[in-house]
Design a protein around this motif. Structure first.
Motif, mmCIF file in Angstrom:
data_model
loop_
_atom_site.group_PDB
_atom_site.id
_atom_site.type_symbol
_atom_site.label_atom_id
_atom_site.label_comp_id
_atom_site.label_asym_id
_atom_site.label_seq_id
_atom_site.Cartn_x
_atom_site.Cartn_y
_atom_site.Cartn_z
ATOM 1 N N GLY A 247 -5.951 29.152 -60.578
ATOM 2 C CA GLY A 247 -6.555 28.126 -60.692
ATOM 3 C C GLY A 247 -5.874 27.061 -61.619
ATOM 4 O O GLY A 247 -6.273 26.112 -62.373
ATOM 5 N N GLY A 248 -4.546 27.461 -61.807
ATOM 6 C CA GLY A 248 -3.662 26.698 -62.804
ATOM 7 C C GLY A 248 -4.054 27.170 -64.297
ATOM 8 O O GLY A 248 -3.493 26.442 -65.200
ATOM 9 N N TYR A 249 -4.429 28.323 -64.449
ATOM 10 C CA TYR A 249 -4.718 28.794 -65.666
ATOM 11 C C TYR A 249 -3.424 29.073 -66.552
ATOM 12 O O TYR A 249 -3.495 28.514 -67.900
ATOM 13 N N THR A 250 -2.268 29.411 -65.998
ATOM 14 C CA THR A 250 -1.020 29.553 -66.819
ATOM 15 C C THR A 250 0.010 28.375 -66.715
ATOM 16 O O THR A 250 1.032 28.506 -67.246
ATOM 17 N N ILE A 251 -0.587 27.371 -66.274
ATOM 18 C CA ILE A 251 0.492 26.223 -65.777
ATOM 19 C C ILE A 251 0.482 25.198 -67.108
ATOM 20 O O ILE A 251 1.315 24.202 -67.154
ATOM 21 N N THR A 252 -0.449 25.146 -68.017
ATOM 22 C CA THR A 252 -0.877 24.113 -68.899
ATOM 23 C C THR A 252 -0.235 24.443 -70.084
ATOM 24 O O THR A 252 -0.319 25.553 -70.687
ATOM 25 N N ASN A 253 -0.231 23.461 -71.043
ATOM 26 C CA ASN A 253 -0.143 23.579 -72.523
ATOM 27 C C ASN A 253 -1.557 24.123 -72.753
ATOM 28 O O ASN A 253 -2.662 23.607 -72.384
ATOM 29 N N PRO A 254 -1.574 25.340 -73.685
ATOM 30 C CA PRO A 254 -2.888 25.729 -74.224
ATOM 31 C C PRO A 254 -3.874 24.996 -74.843
ATOM 32 O O PRO A 254 -5.085 24.997 -74.886
ATOM 33 N N VAL A 255 -3.356 23.742 -75.326
ATOM 34 C CA VAL A 255 -4.136 23.039 -75.966
ATOM 35 C C VAL A 255 -4.539 21.940 -75.287
ATOM 36 O O VAL A 255 -5.430 21.118 -75.699
ATOM 37 N N ILE A 256 -4.335 21.726 -74.058
ATOM 38 C CA ILE A 256 -4.882 20.520 -73.259
ATOM 39 C C ILE A 256 -6.094 20.257 -73.211
ATOM 40 O O ILE A 256 -6.754 19.310 -73.018
ATOM 41 N N ALA A 257 -7.014 21.420 -72.944
ATOM 42 C CA ALA A 257 -8.448 21.395 -72.872
ATOM 43 C C ALA A 257 -9.042 20.761 -73.914
ATOM 44 O O ALA A 257 -9.868 20.039 -73.790
ATOM 45 N N ASP A 258 -8.670 21.443 -75.240
ATOM 46 C CA ASP A 258 -9.143 20.775 -76.470
ATOM 47 C C ASP A 258 -8.683 19.277 -76.574
ATOM 48 O O ASP A 258 -9.503 18.589 -77.272
#
Length: 265
Positions: A247-258
């Motif tokens: 679901g794209g869990y590993t593709i993003t910079n981890p801070v993007i959600a915040d």
């Protein structure tokens, strides 16, 4: 329908969850499937359900910690259906109470998970390959995990064991590609299997959803469809690769959600 016609598949750890969904989808596409699981009763019931739906399947006992049991599963498949062209190494044990961080991990648990998760994939492939050579080719599919890609605060042995399988996938692909044997792996993220739905608190699910690129969790069939693709001739020019289905869990910079939350507040 018919994408796996005339193919024979052995799936380990497939009496429930992702493995079961994969077996059902492979059978619907025409494969004869053998479901091998420590839960023999569950494996046999799964096979009966597939047959009731018009497919061909057998359910057998498998102890993935024992080489003889894995060989017996391969031998049964060949004796029952005449060949073996799809080997799905799906077994994956974990233990949240003992498989901890590096300082605190139970070393006996480390040995157990390495033996079952990694060695079972090695042995499943080892025993399947000669039959695939006789058949003129085949597809080996190894289930790994996003734990093979990223670090975590716990489950050290699980992640290391699956990372070993992910890398071994490339070795198998390189060593037996000229025999028309392909080997690929699938790395699932959080998949809402019946077990996950029963055991994962809603708070944990929401944490994963927060960091997914997509707005929903995965389902067992999401992995099953990928396995059908890797087993079929549609992927005949693909080997030594890992499909990450998270679901794209590993593709993003981890801070993007915040950051998104901050920007929208």
């Amino acid at each position: 329908m018919g994408r796996l016609e005339n193919k024979v598949a052995l799936l380990t750890g497939a009496a429930s969850g992702i493995g079961l969904s994969t077996a059902q989808l492979m059978a619907k596409e025409g494969a004869k499937v053998v479901i091998a699981d420590y839960n023999e009763e569950g494996a046999k019931k799964a096979a009966e359900d597939i047959k009731a739906d018009g497919g061909e399947a057998s359910g057998i006992f498998l102890d993935a910690s024992k080489a003889d049991s894995i060989k017996e599963a391969v031998d049964f498949t060949v004796e029952k259906y005449g060949t073996l062209t799809i080997m799905h190494n799906h077994v994956g044990l974990t233990n949240l109470k003992k498989d901890l961080d590096v300082v605190n991990i139970d070393l006996d648990e480390w040995d157990r998970l390495m033996n079952v998760n990694t060695k079972s994939a090695l042995l499943g492939s080892r025993y399947a390959i000669p039959h695939m050579q006789k058949a003129g080719g085949g597809s080996i599919i190894n289930t790994v995990s996003i734990g093979a890609i990223d670090g975590d605060s716990t489950r050290t042995a699980y992640g290391a064991s699956k990372a070993a399988v992910a890398n071994m996938t490339k070795y198998i692909a390189a060593q037996y590609g000229k025999d028309n044997i392909r080997c690929n792996s699938i790395a699932p993220g959080l998949i809402l299997t019946p077990s996950a739905e029963e055991n994962l608190p809603q708070q944990v699910r929401e944490i994963f959803l927060k960091y997914n690129a997509l707005p929903y969790h995965g389902q067992p069939e999401d992995i099953g469809h990928a396995a059908v693709y890797l087993a079929s001739d549609e992927s005949k020019f693909m080997t030594g690769q890992m499909l990450v289905i998270d679901g794209g869990y590993t593709i993003t910079n981890p801070v993007i959600a915040d950051f998104n939350k901050l920007m929208n507040s």
